[in-house]
Design a protein around this motif. Structure first.
Motif, mmCIF file in Angstrom:
data_model
loop_
_atom_site.group_PDB
_atom_site.id
_atom_site.type_symbol
_atom_site.label_atom_id
_atom_site.label_comp_id
_atom_site.label_asym_id
_atom_site.label_seq_id
_atom_site.Cartn_x
_atom_site.Cartn_y
_atom_site.Cartn_z
ATOM 1 N N ARG A 58 32.216 46.123 40.968
ATOM 2 C CA ARG A 58 31.591 45.891 39.669
ATOM 3 C C ARG A 58 30.974 44.496 39.657
ATOM 4 N NH1 ARG A 58 32.857 50.469 39.586
ATOM 5 N NH2 ARG A 58 33.936 51.672 38.011
ATOM 6 N N PRO A 59 30.007 44.274 38.770
ATOM 7 C CA PRO A 59 29.508 42.905 38.588
ATOM 8 C C PRO A 59 30.631 42.043 38.000
ATOM 9 C CG PRO A 59 28.029 44.516 37.562
ATOM 10 C CD PRO A 59 29.268 45.252 37.955
ATOM 11 N N LEU A 60 30.818 40.866 38.548
ATOM 12 C CA LEU A 60 31.821 39.935 38.034
ATOM 13 C C LEU A 60 31.144 38.644 37.598
ATOM 14 C CD1 LEU A 60 34.724 40.421 40.627
ATOM 15 C CD2 LEU A 60 34.550 41.371 38.323
ATOM 16 N N ALA A 61 31.867 37.835 36.888
ATOM 17 C CA ALA A 61 31.350 36.557 36.400
ATOM 18 C C ALA A 61 30.920 35.679 37.578
ATOM 19 C CB ALA A 61 32.425 35.846 35.588
ATOM 20 N N PRO A 62 29.912 34.841 37.369
ATOM 21 C CA PRO A 62 29.472 33.931 38.435
ATOM 22 C C PRO A 62 30.651 33.113 38.984
ATOM 23 C CG PRO A 62 27.952 33.843 36.586
ATOM 24 C CD PRO A 62 29.129 34.668 36.134
ATOM 25 N N GLY A 63 30.721 33.012 40.292
ATOM 26 C CA GLY A 63 31.780 32.256 40.944
ATOM 27 C C GLY A 63 33.047 33.051 41.193
ATOM 28 N N CYS A 67 39.216 40.177 42.069
ATOM 29 C CA CYS A 67 40.474 39.949 41.370
ATOM 30 C C CYS A 67 41.402 41.129 41.617
ATOM 31 C CB CYS A 67 40.250 39.722 39.879
ATOM 32 S SG CYS A 67 39.465 41.096 39.030
ATOM 33 N N TYR A 68 42.692 40.854 41.490
ATOM 34 C CA TYR A 68 43.708 41.881 41.633
ATOM 35 C C TYR A 68 44.459 41.993 40.322
ATOM 36 C CZ TYR A 68 48.091 44.135 42.763
ATOM 37 O OH TYR A 68 49.181 44.969 42.744
ATOM 38 N N LEU A 69 44.552 43.203 39.813
ATOM 39 C CA LEU A 69 45.295 43.473 38.582
ATOM 40 C C LEU A 69 46.571 44.206 38.972
ATOM 41 C CD1 LEU A 69 42.173 44.786 36.711
ATOM 42 C CD2 LEU A 69 43.324 42.620 36.243
ATOM 43 N N ASP A 70 47.679 43.504 38.956
ATOM 44 C CA ASP A 70 48.939 44.085 39.411
ATOM 45 C C ASP A 70 49.386 45.245 38.528
ATOM 46 O OD1 ASP A 70 51.189 44.092 41.236
ATOM 47 O OD2 ASP A 70 52.381 43.280 39.582
ATOM 48 N N THR A 71 49.195 45.114 37.212
ATOM 49 C CA THR A 71 49.659 46.162 36.308
ATOM 50 C C THR A 71 48.941 47.488 36.540
ATOM 51 O OG1 THR A 71 48.127 45.379 34.617
ATOM 52 C CG2 THR A 71 50.394 44.598 34.476
ATOM 53 N N GLY A 72 47.688 47.444 36.950
ATOM 54 C CA GLY A 72 46.933 48.670 37.206
ATOM 55 C C GLY A 72 46.800 49.007 38.674
ATOM 56 N N ARG A 73 47.425 48.179 39.552
ATOM 57 C CA ARG A 73 47.281 48.367 41.001
ATOM 58 C C ARG A 73 45.804 48.548 41.358
ATOM 59 N NH1 ARG A 73 51.016 46.767 44.047
ATOM 60 N NH2 ARG A 73 50.814 48.406 45.559
ATOM 61 N N LEU A 74 44.986 47.578 40.912
ATOM 62 C CA LEU A 74 43.540 47.672 41.038
ATOM 63 C C LEU A 74 42.966 46.369 41.580
ATOM 64 C CD1 LEU A 74 40.804 49.138 40.329
ATOM 65 C CD2 LEU A 74 40.983 48.010 38.092
ATOM 66 N N ILE A 75 42.070 46.503 42.553
ATOM 67 C CA ILE A 75 41.285 45.370 43.057
ATOM 68 C C ILE A 75 39.851 45.615 42.626
ATOM 69 C CG2 ILE A 75 40.316 44.261 45.111
ATOM 70 C CD1 ILE A 75 42.979 44.833 46.528
ATOM 71 N N VAL A 76 39.236 44.587 42.045
ATOM 72 C CA VAL A 76 37.822 44.662 41.667
ATOM 73 C C VAL A 76 37.076 43.635 42.513
ATOM 74 C CG1 VAL A 76 36.137 44.490 39.809
ATOM 75 C CG2 VAL A 76 38.455 45.318 39.313
ATOM 76 N N ILE A 77 36.016 44.101 43.168
ATOM 77 C CA ILE A 77 35.194 43.251 44.028
ATOM 78 C C ILE A 77 33.797 43.176 43.422
ATOM 79 C CG2 ILE A 77 34.215 42.976 46.357
ATOM 80 C CD1 ILE A 77 37.233 42.876 46.434
ATOM 81 N N ASP A 78 33.224 41.968 43.415
ATOM 82 C CA ASP A 78 31.861 41.793 42.899
ATOM 83 C C ASP A 78 30.903 42.623 43.750
ATOM 84 O OD1 ASP A 78 29.321 40.951 42.088
ATOM 85 O OD2 ASP A 78 29.974 38.886 41.809
ATOM 86 N N ASP A 79 30.131 43.479 43.104
ATOM 87 C CA ASP A 79 29.239 44.373 43.849
ATOM 88 C C ASP A 79 28.000 43.678 44.398
ATOM 89 O OD1 ASP A 79 27.739 44.083 41.537
ATOM 90 O OD2 ASP A 79 27.632 46.217 41.096
ATOM 91 N N CYS A 88 36.107 39.679 53.326
ATOM 92 C CA CYS A 88 37.016 38.548 53.132
ATOM 93 C C CYS A 88 37.703 38.613 51.772
ATOM 94 C CB CYS A 88 36.264 37.222 53.289
ATOM 95 S SG CYS A 88 35.683 36.927 54.970
ATOM 96 N N THR A 89 36.951 38.949 50.752
ATOM 97 C CA THR A 89 37.510 39.034 49.406
ATOM 98 C C THR A 89 38.535 40.161 49.334
ATOM 99 O OG1 THR A 89 35.500 38.134 48.441
ATOM 100 C CG2 THR A 89 36.961 39.335 46.958
ATOM 101 N N LEU A 90 38.222 41.304 49.928
ATOM 102 C CA LEU A 90 39.162 42.423 49.919
ATOM 103 C C LEU A 90 40.451 42.064 50.650
ATOM 104 C CD1 LEU A 90 39.878 45.303 49.191
ATOM 105 C CD2 LEU A 90 38.539 46.069 51.183
ATOM 106 N N ALA A 91 40.350 41.426 51.801
ATOM 107 C CA ALA A 91 41.547 41.010 52.535
ATOM 108 C C ALA A 91 42.377 40.036 51.702
ATOM 109 C CB ALA A 91 41.158 40.372 53.874
ATOM 110 N N HIS A 92 41.709 39.112 51.032
ATOM 111 C CA HIS A 92 42.378 38.121 50.194
ATOM 112 C C HIS A 92 43.119 38.798 49.033
ATOM 113 C CE1 HIS A 92 42.762 34.098 48.318
ATOM 114 N NE2 HIS A 92 42.659 34.789 47.192
ATOM 115 N N GLU A 93 42.428 39.701 48.354
ATOM 116 C CA GLU A 93 43.051 40.383 47.215
ATOM 117 C C GLU A 93 44.168 41.319 47.661
ATOM 118 O OE1 GLU A 93 42.599 39.164 44.389
ATOM 119 O OE2 GLU A 93 40.765 38.060 44.833
ATOM 120 N N LEU A 94 44.042 41.907 48.847
ATOM 121 C CA LEU A 94 45.133 42.726 49.379
ATOM 122 C C LEU A 94 46.376 41.889 49.641
ATOM 123 C CD1 LEU A 94 43.367 45.206 51.811
ATOM 124 C CD2 LEU A 94 44.841 45.802 49.883
ATOM 125 N N ALA A 95 46.182 40.655 50.073
ATOM 126 C CA ALA A 95 47.336 39.764 50.272
ATOM 127 C C ALA A 95 48.052 39.540 48.940
ATOM 128 C CB ALA A 95 46.888 38.435 50.884
#
Length: 173
Positions: A58-63, A67-79, A88-95
């Motif tokens: 999804r589009p995310l805020a500049p910068g 993000c990882y939302l633990d309550t929803g078990r969801l990772i959102v990556i800026d498209d 890199c972002t996906l690996a980071h959020e998976l950590a």
């Protein structure tokens, strides 16, 4: 709701264009439909699904790259990210997801962020490929990142791990 966020910058020479919107991945069926392997991104998406985590683009805020939302078990990556930035972002959020982090701020947030950055660097950079790139590109961090298909931040984090020597595997970063 607290977020674990990534702030990887657009730091790849000549690779700042985004090719196409990414398909959300919420099942192994979605993963098979992608039909591509963006330099290991598919492997990371498979890890997410194995952990029961959905990934959305999804589009995310500049910068903000992800993000990882633990309550929803969801990772959102800026498209709008390039393939190496997404990886890199996906690996980071998976950590963050593996450790159930609830955000990068507040008590324990700094420690969680350092751990996620350390794990990302160790997961994405092959030591032999890094050593070879260091020689070929004479230590130029931009070209090393381009060769390894990671961001400059991930290369710099890896260098910190190397600088710390024996503490890399001891978990004291």
């Amino acid at each position: 709701m607290k977020l674990a966020r990534s702030r990887h910058t657009a730091d790849r020479p000549g690779r700042l264009t985004h090719t196409r919107p990414q398909q959300d991945v919420t099942s192994f069926n979605d993963l098979q439909k992608r039909g591509d392997d963006a330099m290991g991104e598919t492997d990371l998406l498979a890890q997410a699904l194995t952990l029961g985590i959905h990934v959305r683009y999804r589009p995310l805020a500049p910068g903000l790259c992800g993000c990882y939302l633990d309550t929803g078990r969801l990772i959102v990556i800026d498209d709008a990210l390039s393939a190496p930035q997404r990886r890199c972002t996906l690996a980071h959020e998976l950590a963050h997801a593996r450790h159930g982090d609830h955000g990068c701020r507040g008590v324990g947030g700094g420690k969680a962020e350092r751990r996620a950055r350390r794990e990302t660097a160790l997961q994405l950079i092959d030591p032999r490929a890094y050593a070879s790139a260091e020689i070929v590109y004479e230590g130029d961090v931009w070209w090393i990142a381009a060769e390894l298909d990671v961001t400059v931040q991930v290369v710099e984090d890896y260098r910190l791990l190397l600088h710390d020597g024996g503490t890399v595997l001891g978990g004291v970063w």
